[in-house]
Design a protein around this motif. Sequence first.
Motif, PDB file in Angstrom:
ATOM      1  N   TRP A  50       0.789  -1.231   0.000  1.00  0.00           N
ATOM      2  CA  TRP A  50       0.000   0.000   0.000  1.00  0.00           C
ATOM      3  C   TRP A  50       0.822   1.283   0.000  1.00  0.00           C
ATOM      4  O   TRP A  50       0.268   2.375   0.156  1.00  0.00           O
ATOM      5  CB  TRP A  50      -0.922  -0.003   1.233  1.00  0.00           C
ATOM      6  CG  TRP A  50      -1.569  -1.329   1.423  1.00  0.00           C
ATOM      7  CD1 TRP A  50      -1.175  -2.315   2.278  1.00  0.00           C
ATOM      8  CD2 TRP A  50      -2.677  -1.863   0.686  1.00  0.00           C
ATOM      9  NE1 TRP A  50      -1.992  -3.422   2.139  1.00  0.00           N
ATOM     10  CE2 TRP A  50      -2.914  -3.169   1.155  1.00  0.00           C
ATOM     11  CE3 TRP A  50      -3.502  -1.341  -0.322  1.00  0.00           C
ATOM     12  CZ2 TRP A  50      -3.936  -3.971   0.664  1.00  0.00           C
ATOM     13  CZ3 TRP A  50      -4.516  -2.146  -0.815  1.00  0.00           C
ATOM     14  CH2 TRP A  50      -4.717  -3.442  -0.328  1.00  0.00           C
ATOM     15  N   SER A  51       2.133   1.178  -0.204  1.00  0.00           N
ATOM     16  CA  SER A  51       3.016   2.344  -0.092  1.00  0.00           C
ATOM     17  C   SER A  51       2.580   3.510  -0.966  1.00  0.00           C
ATOM     18  O   SER A  51       2.691   4.680  -0.563  1.00  0.00           O
ATOM     19  CB  SER A  51       4.450   1.950  -0.446  1.00  0.00           C
ATOM     20  OG  SER A  51       4.889   0.858   0.328  1.00  0.00           O
ATOM     21  N   HIS A  52       2.084   3.223  -2.173  1.00  0.00           N
ATOM     22  CA  HIS A  52       1.718   4.280  -3.117  1.00  0.00           C
ATOM     23  C   HIS A  52       0.568   5.147  -2.610  1.00  0.00           C
ATOM     24  O   HIS A  52       0.388   6.280  -3.080  1.00  0.00           O
ATOM     25  CB  HIS A  52       1.348   3.675  -4.469  1.00  0.00           C
ATOM     26  CG  HIS A  52       0.223   2.677  -4.419  1.00  0.00           C
ATOM     27  ND1 HIS A  52       0.331   1.473  -3.767  1.00  0.00           N
ATOM     28  CD2 HIS A  52      -1.038   2.722  -4.927  1.00  0.00           C
ATOM     29  CE1 HIS A  52      -0.803   0.802  -3.872  1.00  0.00           C
ATOM     30  NE2 HIS A  52      -1.653   1.540  -4.565  1.00  0.00           N
ATOM     31  N   LEU A  53      -0.188   4.652  -1.627  1.00  0.00           N
ATOM     32  CA  LEU A  53      -1.303   5.437  -1.093  1.00  0.00           C
ATOM     33  C   LEU A  53      -0.825   6.566  -0.189  1.00  0.00           C
ATOM     34  O   LEU A  53      -1.621   7.389   0.259  1.00  0.00           O
ATOM     35  CB  LEU A  53      -2.277   4.531  -0.348  1.00  0.00           C
ATOM     36  CG  LEU A  53      -2.941   3.432  -1.191  1.00  0.00           C
ATOM     37  CD1 LEU A  53      -3.915   2.627  -0.355  1.00  0.00           C
ATOM     38  CD2 LEU A  53      -3.639   4.022  -2.420  1.00  0.00           C
ATOM     39  N   ALA A  54       0.483   6.622   0.053  1.00  0.00           N
ATOM     40  CA  ALA A  54       1.049   7.743   0.810  1.00  0.00           C
ATOM     41  C   ALA A  54       1.228   8.985  -0.060  1.00  0.00           C
ATOM     42  O   ALA A  54       1.478  10.077   0.468  1.00  0.00           O
ATOM     43  CB  ALA A  54       2.404   7.334   1.405  1.00  0.00           C
ATOM     44  N   LYS A  55       1.097   8.833  -1.370  1.00  0.00           N
ATOM     45  CA  LYS A  55       1.397   9.934  -2.297  1.00  0.00           C
ATOM     46  C   LYS A  55       0.616  11.203  -1.988  1.00  0.00           C
ATOM     47  O   LYS A  55       1.183  12.303  -1.936  1.00  0.00           O
ATOM     48  CB  LYS A  55       1.094   9.517  -3.743  1.00  0.00           C
ATOM     49  CG  LYS A  55       2.127   8.646  -4.395  1.00  0.00           C
ATOM     50  CD  LYS A  55       1.738   8.401  -5.856  1.00  0.00           C
ATOM     51  CE  LYS A  55       2.720   7.497  -6.560  1.00  0.00           C
ATOM     52  NZ  LYS A  55       2.337   7.281  -7.982  1.00  0.00           N
ATOM     53  N   GLY A  56      -0.694  11.085  -1.839  1.00  0.00           N
ATOM     54  CA  GLY A  56      -1.528  12.273  -1.654  1.00  0.00           C
ATOM     55  C   GLY A  56      -1.151  13.079  -0.426  1.00  0.00           C
ATOM     56  O   GLY A  56      -0.853  14.278  -0.519  1.00  0.00           O
ATOM     57  N   PRO A  57      -1.147  12.445   0.765  1.00  0.00           N
ATOM     58  CA  PRO A  57      -0.757  13.197   1.963  1.00  0.00           C
ATOM     59  C   PRO A  57       0.676  13.727   1.914  1.00  0.00           C
ATOM     60  O   PRO A  57       0.940  14.842   2.382  1.00  0.00           O
ATOM     61  CB  PRO A  57      -0.934  12.163   3.085  1.00  0.00           C
ATOM     62  CG  PRO A  57      -1.974  11.221   2.571  1.00  0.00           C
ATOM     63  CD  PRO A  57      -1.699  11.119   1.103  1.00  0.00           C
ATOM     64  N   LEU A  58       1.605  12.957   1.355  1.00  0.00           N
ATOM     65  CA  LEU A  58       2.992  13.417   1.261  1.00  0.00           C
ATOM     66  C   LEU A  58       3.087  14.711   0.464  1.00  0.00           C
ATOM     67  O   LEU A  58       3.852  15.616   0.817  1.00  0.00           O
ATOM     68  CB  LEU A  58       3.871  12.343   0.612  1.00  0.00           C
ATOM     69  CG  LEU A  58       4.361  11.203   1.498  1.00  0.00           C
ATOM     70  CD1 LEU A  58       5.080  10.167   0.645  1.00  0.00           C
ATOM     71  CD2 LEU A  58       5.278  11.705   2.595  1.00  0.00           C
ATOM     72  N   ALA A  59       2.309  14.798  -0.618  1.00  0.00           N
ATOM     73  CA  ALA A  59       2.355  15.988  -1.465  1.00  0.00           C
ATOM     74  C   ALA A  59       1.913  17.241  -0.718  1.00  0.00           C
ATOM     75  O   ALA A  59       2.294  18.353  -1.084  1.00  0.00           O
ATOM     76  CB  ALA A  59       1.477  15.780  -2.703  1.00  0.00           C
ATOM     77  N   HIS A  60       1.122  17.045   0.348  1.00  0.00           N
ATOM     78  CA  HIS A  60       0.661  18.179   1.169  1.00  0.00           C
ATOM     79  C   HIS A  60       1.536  18.397   2.402  1.00  0.00           C
ATOM     80  O   HIS A  60       1.179  19.186   3.275  1.00  0.00           O
ATOM     81  CB  HIS A  60      -0.788  17.956   1.583  1.00  0.00           C
ATOM     82  CG  HIS A  60      -1.767  18.123   0.459  1.00  0.00           C
ATOM     83  ND1 HIS A  60      -2.141  19.359  -0.029  1.00  0.00           N
ATOM     84  CD2 HIS A  60      -2.440  17.201  -0.288  1.00  0.00           C
ATOM     85  CE1 HIS A  60      -3.010  19.197  -1.021  1.00  0.00           C
ATOM     86  NE2 HIS A  60      -3.209  17.904  -1.199  1.00  0.00           N
ATOM     87  N   GLY A  61       2.657  17.684   2.478  1.00  0.00           N
ATOM     88  CA  GLY A  61       3.596  17.922   3.565  1.00  0.00           C
ATOM     89  C   GLY A  61       3.382  17.102   4.816  1.00  0.00           C
ATOM     90  O   GLY A  61       3.954  17.408   5.866  1.00  0.00           O
ATOM     91  N   PHE A  62       2.577  16.029   4.732  1.00  0.00           N
ATOM     92  CA  PHE A  62       2.339  15.153   5.881  1.00  0.00           C
ATOM     93  C   PHE A  62       3.208  13.901   5.796  1.00  0.00           C
ATOM     94  O   PHE A  62       3.379  13.331   4.709  1.00  0.00           O
ATOM     95  CB  PHE A  62       0.873  14.722   5.955  1.00  0.00           C
ATOM     96  CG  PHE A  62      -0.047  15.796   6.471  1.00  0.00           C
ATOM     97  CD1 PHE A  62      -0.498  15.776   7.784  1.00  0.00           C
ATOM     98  CD2 PHE A  62      -0.458  16.839   5.647  1.00  0.00           C
ATOM     99  CE1 PHE A  62      -1.343  16.766   8.267  1.00  0.00           C
ATOM    100  CE2 PHE A  62      -1.301  17.832   6.118  1.00  0.00           C
ATOM    101  CZ  PHE A  62      -1.736  17.803   7.429  1.00  0.00           C
ATOM    102  N   ALA A  63       3.746  13.469   6.929  1.00  0.00           N
ATOM    103  CA  ALA A  63       4.386  12.161   7.007  1.00  0.00           C
ATOM    104  C   ALA A  63       3.292  11.096   6.999  1.00  0.00           C
ATOM    105  O   ALA A  63       2.161  11.344   7.433  1.00  0.00           O
ATOM    106  CB  ALA A  63       5.215  12.052   8.282  1.00  0.00           C
ATOM    107  N   VAL A  64       3.631   9.914   6.488  1.00  0.00           N
ATOM    108  CA  VAL A  64       2.641   8.830   6.400  1.00  0.00           C
ATOM    109  C   VAL A  64       3.244   7.551   6.976  1.00  0.00           C
ATOM    110  O   VAL A  64       4.315   7.111   6.530  1.00  0.00           O
ATOM    111  CB  VAL A  64       2.191   8.582   4.950  1.00  0.00           C
ATOM    112  CG1 VAL A  64       1.168   7.442   4.900  1.00  0.00           C
ATOM    113  CG2 VAL A  64       1.599   9.852   4.342  1.00  0.00           C
TER     114      VAL A  64
END
Length: 274
Positions: A87-101
């Motif tokens: 599921w690593s790719h599901l971190a993309k959206g939050p990461l782009a907004h500056g959140f750690a996942v």
Amino acid sequence: MTKKFDWDAAYSNGAYIPGGNDFPPRWKNLAAEFRAEIAAAGRLRADISYGPHERNTLDLFMPRGEAKGLVVFVHGGYWMSFDKSTWSHLAKGPLAHGFAVAIPSYVLCPQARISDITVQIATAITHAAAEVPGPVHLTGHSAGGHLVARMACFTSPLSQPIRHRIRKTVAISTLGDLRPLMKTRMNETFHLDAVEARLESPSLLEPQEGVDITAWVGGAERPEFVRQSTLLANIWSGFECNVNVVVEPEKHHFNVIDGLADADHALTRTLLCL
């Protein structure tokens, strides 16, 4: 004579999705590619231990610059399949907004009971929250949706300091009432009984005061998943919390999570309160 309801069919997903068998390997490939990209950039802390079992590990994806907060994604698979690597790719959206996942694995049924998994996830969230300061946003899919909703209950195993940091919970295709699952063949693995089913069903429990939770479900999902999501929102709306349900048109159980990989998707923006 009344026809007996087929509970196994009601909770079966892949059999009712065209090309359903193609999704797990596709997820794994997308996840591996994204994990390699983030690792090459020095922004992945992999296999952080949060407990004694070999599956008590999480991956922590870091944004560029200082993190605005933490997102924890809890995977599904009916508490008996998958791990964090899919599921690593599901971190993309939050990461782009500056959140750690953070994406944890956990000990699966039948090695663990569902109530044990609830405690594992609370421990994983607590460990990840110690690594990243600021607000915490929780999301999970299917069984993972159940687990993050369980964190929002009055009987959550999370400590008060961690509870106070949670700003938003999005339970995707959640399972809020576990009692029907006792009627499925899967219960040969879960070993759910009536007591555990009630104590681990968010829809049968009181939410924490002030919780902000969205039940997100695909409009093309099995009717039971739509019912389960609307049931949680309906019951919890009678308490002092902010709860709503979103039925995303045309999405089924396997693609309803795709929005998390898109920084501009409504699912990501809802999770991050944007």
